[in-house]
Scaffold this motif. Sequence first.
Motif, PDB file in Angstrom:
ATOM      1  N   ILE A   1      -5.279  -1.337  -0.160  1.00  0.00           N
ATOM      2  CA  ILE A   1      -4.153  -0.483  -0.516  1.00  0.00           C
ATOM      3  C   ILE A   1      -3.404  -1.137  -1.673  1.00  0.00           C
ATOM      4  CG2 ILE A   1      -1.954   0.474   0.298  1.00  0.00           C
ATOM      5  CD1 ILE A   1      -3.327   0.608   3.121  1.00  0.00           C
ATOM      6  N   ALA A   2      -3.219  -0.366  -2.734  1.00  0.00           N
ATOM      7  CA  ALA A   2      -2.537  -0.888  -3.926  1.00  0.00           C
ATOM      8  C   ALA A   2      -1.037  -0.615  -3.844  1.00  0.00           C
ATOM      9  CB  ALA A   2      -3.118  -0.228  -5.181  1.00  0.00           C
ATOM     10  N   ASP A   3      -0.250  -1.564  -4.320  1.00  0.00           N
ATOM     11  CA  ASP A   3       1.207  -1.414  -4.363  1.00  0.00           C
ATOM     12  C   ASP A   3       1.647  -1.143  -5.792  1.00  0.00           C
ATOM     13  OD1 ASP A   3       1.281  -2.024  -1.669  1.00  0.00           O
ATOM     14  OD2 ASP A   3       1.863  -4.113  -1.980  1.00  0.00           O
ATOM     15  N   PHE A   4       2.512  -0.126  -5.944  1.00  0.00           N
ATOM     16  CA  PHE A   4       3.071   0.213  -7.248  1.00  0.00           C
ATOM     17  C   PHE A   4       4.591   0.222  -7.145  1.00  0.00           C
ATOM     18  CE2 PHE A   4      -1.212   1.858  -7.554  1.00  0.00           C
ATOM     19  CZ  PHE A   4      -1.567   1.533  -8.846  1.00  0.00           C
ATOM     20  N   PRO A   5       5.224  -0.893  -7.554  1.00  0.00           N
ATOM     21  CA  PRO A   5       6.690  -0.944  -7.514  1.00  0.00           C
ATOM     22  C   PRO A   5       7.300   0.071  -8.484  1.00  0.00           C
ATOM     23  CG  PRO A   5       5.740  -3.123  -7.894  1.00  0.00           C
ATOM     24  CD  PRO A   5       4.635  -2.139  -8.019  1.00  0.00           C
ATOM     25  N   ASN A   6       8.450   0.598  -8.074  1.00  0.00           N
ATOM     26  CA  ASN A   6       9.233   1.525  -8.905  1.00  0.00           C
ATOM     27  C   ASN A   6       8.475   2.797  -9.261  1.00  0.00           C
ATOM     28  OD1 ASN A   6      11.546  -0.214  -8.951  1.00  0.00           O
ATOM     29  ND2 ASN A   6      10.368  -1.510 -10.352  1.00  0.00           N
ATOM     30  N   PHE A   7       7.677   3.288  -8.315  1.00  0.00           N
ATOM     31  CA  PHE A   7       6.995   4.573  -8.494  1.00  0.00           C
ATOM     32  C   PHE A   7       7.181   5.399  -7.231  1.00  0.00           C
ATOM     33  CE2 PHE A   7       3.504   7.539  -8.153  1.00  0.00           C
ATOM     34  CZ  PHE A   7       3.483   8.090  -9.417  1.00  0.00           C
ATOM     35  N   PRO A   8       7.532   6.640  -7.313  1.00  0.00           N
ATOM     36  CA  PRO A   8       7.716   7.465  -8.504  1.00  0.00           C
ATOM     37  C   PRO A   8       9.065   7.275  -9.186  1.00  0.00           C
ATOM     38  CG  PRO A   8       8.051   8.813  -6.567  1.00  0.00           C
ATOM     39  CD  PRO A   8       7.643   7.434  -6.086  1.00  0.00           C
ATOM     40  N   LYS A   9       9.928   6.447  -8.555  1.00  0.00           N
ATOM     41  CA  LYS A   9      11.188   6.124  -9.229  1.00  0.00           C
ATOM     42  C   LYS A   9      11.632   4.724  -8.843  1.00  0.00           C
ATOM     43  CE  LYS A   9      14.205   8.453  -5.946  1.00  0.00           C
ATOM     44  NZ  LYS A   9      15.150   9.525  -5.793  1.00  0.00           N
ATOM     45  N   LYS A  10      12.599   4.221  -9.557  1.00  0.00           N
ATOM     46  CA  LYS A  10      13.092   2.859  -9.362  1.00  0.00           C
ATOM     47  C   LYS A  10      13.527   2.645  -7.909  1.00  0.00           C
ATOM     48  CE  LYS A  10      16.153  -0.497 -11.539  1.00  0.00           C
ATOM     49  NZ  LYS A  10      15.254  -1.430 -12.164  1.00  0.00           N
ATOM     50  N   GLY A  11      13.113   1.510  -7.368  1.00  0.00           N
ATOM     51  CA  GLY A  11      13.480   1.142  -6.013  1.00  0.00           C
ATOM     52  C   GLY A  11      12.463   1.548  -4.950  1.00  0.00           C
ATOM     53  N   ILE A  12      11.468   2.326  -5.326  1.00  0.00           N
ATOM     54  CA  ILE A  12      10.437   2.771  -4.387  1.00  0.00           C
ATOM     55  C   ILE A  12       9.188   1.912  -4.578  1.00  0.00           C
ATOM     56  CG2 ILE A  12       8.938   4.691  -3.689  1.00  0.00           C
ATOM     57  CD1 ILE A  12      11.816   5.359  -3.127  1.00  0.00           C
ATOM     58  N   LEU A  13       8.616   1.457  -3.468  1.00  0.00           N
ATOM     59  CA  LEU A  13       7.327   0.750  -3.515  1.00  0.00           C
ATOM     60  C   LEU A  13       6.280   1.729  -2.999  1.00  0.00           C
ATOM     61  CD1 LEU A  13       5.522  -1.718  -3.915  1.00  0.00           C
ATOM     62  CD2 LEU A  13       6.162  -2.450  -1.598  1.00  0.00           C
ATOM     63  N   PHE A  14       5.435   2.216  -3.895  1.00  0.00           N
ATOM     64  CA  PHE A  14       4.420   3.216  -3.564  1.00  0.00           C
ATOM     65  C   PHE A  14       3.186   2.525  -3.028  1.00  0.00           C
ATOM     66  CE2 PHE A  14       0.992   6.200  -4.486  1.00  0.00           C
ATOM     67  CZ  PHE A  14       1.536   7.402  -4.060  1.00  0.00           C
ATOM     68  N   ARG A  15       2.767   2.899  -1.823  1.00  0.00           N
ATOM     69  CA  ARG A  15       1.560   2.361  -1.201  1.00  0.00           C
ATOM     70  C   ARG A  15       0.437   3.370  -1.468  1.00  0.00           C
ATOM     71  NH1 ARG A  15       2.859  -2.897   0.729  1.00  0.00           N
ATOM     72  NH2 ARG A  15       4.883  -2.766   1.709  1.00  0.00           N
ATOM     73  N   ASP A  16      -0.532   2.976  -2.261  1.00  0.00           N
ATOM     74  CA  ASP A  16      -1.579   3.887  -2.721  1.00  0.00           C
ATOM     75  C   ASP A  16      -2.908   3.594  -2.034  1.00  0.00           C
ATOM     76  OD1 ASP A  16      -3.046   5.730  -4.165  1.00  0.00           O
ATOM     77  OD2 ASP A  16      -3.203   4.451  -5.937  1.00  0.00           O
ATOM     78  N   PHE A  17      -3.412   4.592  -1.315  1.00  0.00           N
ATOM     79  CA  PHE A  17      -4.676   4.415  -0.614  1.00  0.00           C
ATOM     80  C   PHE A  17      -5.875   4.824  -1.476  1.00  0.00           C
ATOM     81  CE2 PHE A  17      -4.728   8.851  -0.189  1.00  0.00           C
ATOM     82  CZ  PHE A  17      -5.837   9.298   0.526  1.00  0.00           C
ATOM     83  N   SER A  18      -5.659   5.190  -2.710  1.00  0.00           N
ATOM     84  CA  SER A  18      -6.747   5.629  -3.593  1.00  0.00           C
ATOM     85  C   SER A  18      -7.909   4.636  -3.682  1.00  0.00           C
ATOM     86  CB  SER A  18      -6.226   5.926  -5.001  1.00  0.00           C
ATOM     87  OG  SER A  18      -5.339   7.018  -4.968  1.00  0.00           O
ATOM     88  N   PRO A  19      -7.681   3.324  -3.724  1.00  0.00           N
ATOM     89  CA  PRO A  19      -8.822   2.408  -3.787  1.00  0.00           C
ATOM     90  C   PRO A  19      -9.772   2.525  -2.595  1.00  0.00           C
ATOM     91  CG  PRO A  19      -6.827   1.272  -4.456  1.00  0.00           C
ATOM     92  CD  PRO A  19      -6.401   2.617  -3.912  1.00  0.00           C
ATOM     93  N   ILE A  20      -9.262   2.960  -1.453  1.00  0.00           N
ATOM     94  CA  ILE A  20     -10.106   3.157  -0.269  1.00  0.00           C
ATOM     95  C   ILE A  20     -11.157   4.231  -0.531  1.00  0.00           C
ATOM     96  CG2 ILE A  20     -10.070   4.079   2.097  1.00  0.00           C
ATOM     97  CD1 ILE A  20      -7.357   2.620   2.451  1.00  0.00           C
ATOM     98  N   LEU A  21     -10.780   5.238  -1.318  1.00  0.00           N
ATOM     99  CA  LEU A  21     -11.644   6.397  -1.527  1.00  0.00           C
ATOM    100  C   LEU A  21     -12.947   6.061  -2.238  1.00  0.00           C
ATOM    101  CD1 LEU A  21      -8.939   9.013  -2.528  1.00  0.00           C
ATOM    102  CD2 LEU A  21      -9.943   8.601  -0.262  1.00  0.00           C
ATOM    103  N   LYS A  22     -12.953   5.022  -3.039  1.00  0.00           N
ATOM    104  CA  LYS A  22     -14.182   4.665  -3.760  1.00  0.00           C
ATOM    105  C   LYS A  22     -15.108   3.756  -2.959  1.00  0.00           C
ATOM    106  CE  LYS A  22     -12.224   0.771  -6.260  1.00  0.00           C
ATOM    107  NZ  LYS A  22     -11.887   0.209  -7.534  1.00  0.00           N
TER     108      LYS A  22
END
Length: 170
Positions: A7-28
């Motif tokens: 799971i990839a972490d994207f700080p400040n996405f979709p806005k400042k102060g949010i840490l987005f947890r992205d499961f997209s890498p799992i899909l590949k």
Amino acid sequence: MNLKDKIADFPNFPKKGILFRDFSPILKDPSSLSYIADEFTKYFHPKNIDIFAGIESRGFILATVLASRYNKGMVMIRKAGKLPGKTVKLSYTIEYGKDTIEIQKGIIKEGQRILICDDLLATGGTAKASAKLIEKIGGKIAGFAFIIELTELGGIKGISNYDCKSLVKY
């Protein structure tokens, strides 16, 4: 398998102060997808589910993977205006206002048991609204399946009267 490693972490996405947890890498990674299906299959028995419902849009992926594994069908819960034909809508309050979700009318038969799927449980507003929408059209909630749960946001409280399973908790 440790899904957190994928799971990839994207700080400040979709806005400042949010840490987005992205499961997209799992899909590949086919082994990760298989692992996810295996884990949910251990938890939710196939005889207790008639159909899977995916919450727009990332929930579609999980619902499709599980529907294929269980040899069941899948339906979509979408934002208003995205589905053709007659729909049933439900408006609900979210953190910063209102939103509306919908499902196609007649796609679920009275009494069918639905497992609702999404990639992530945060505040739980959309999950709770999805359950209400399914129940409004006569479906019964078999449970909820989430890949990720953000426990500090307390979303599980709004759906705690249902059977819920999250594979990764932060």
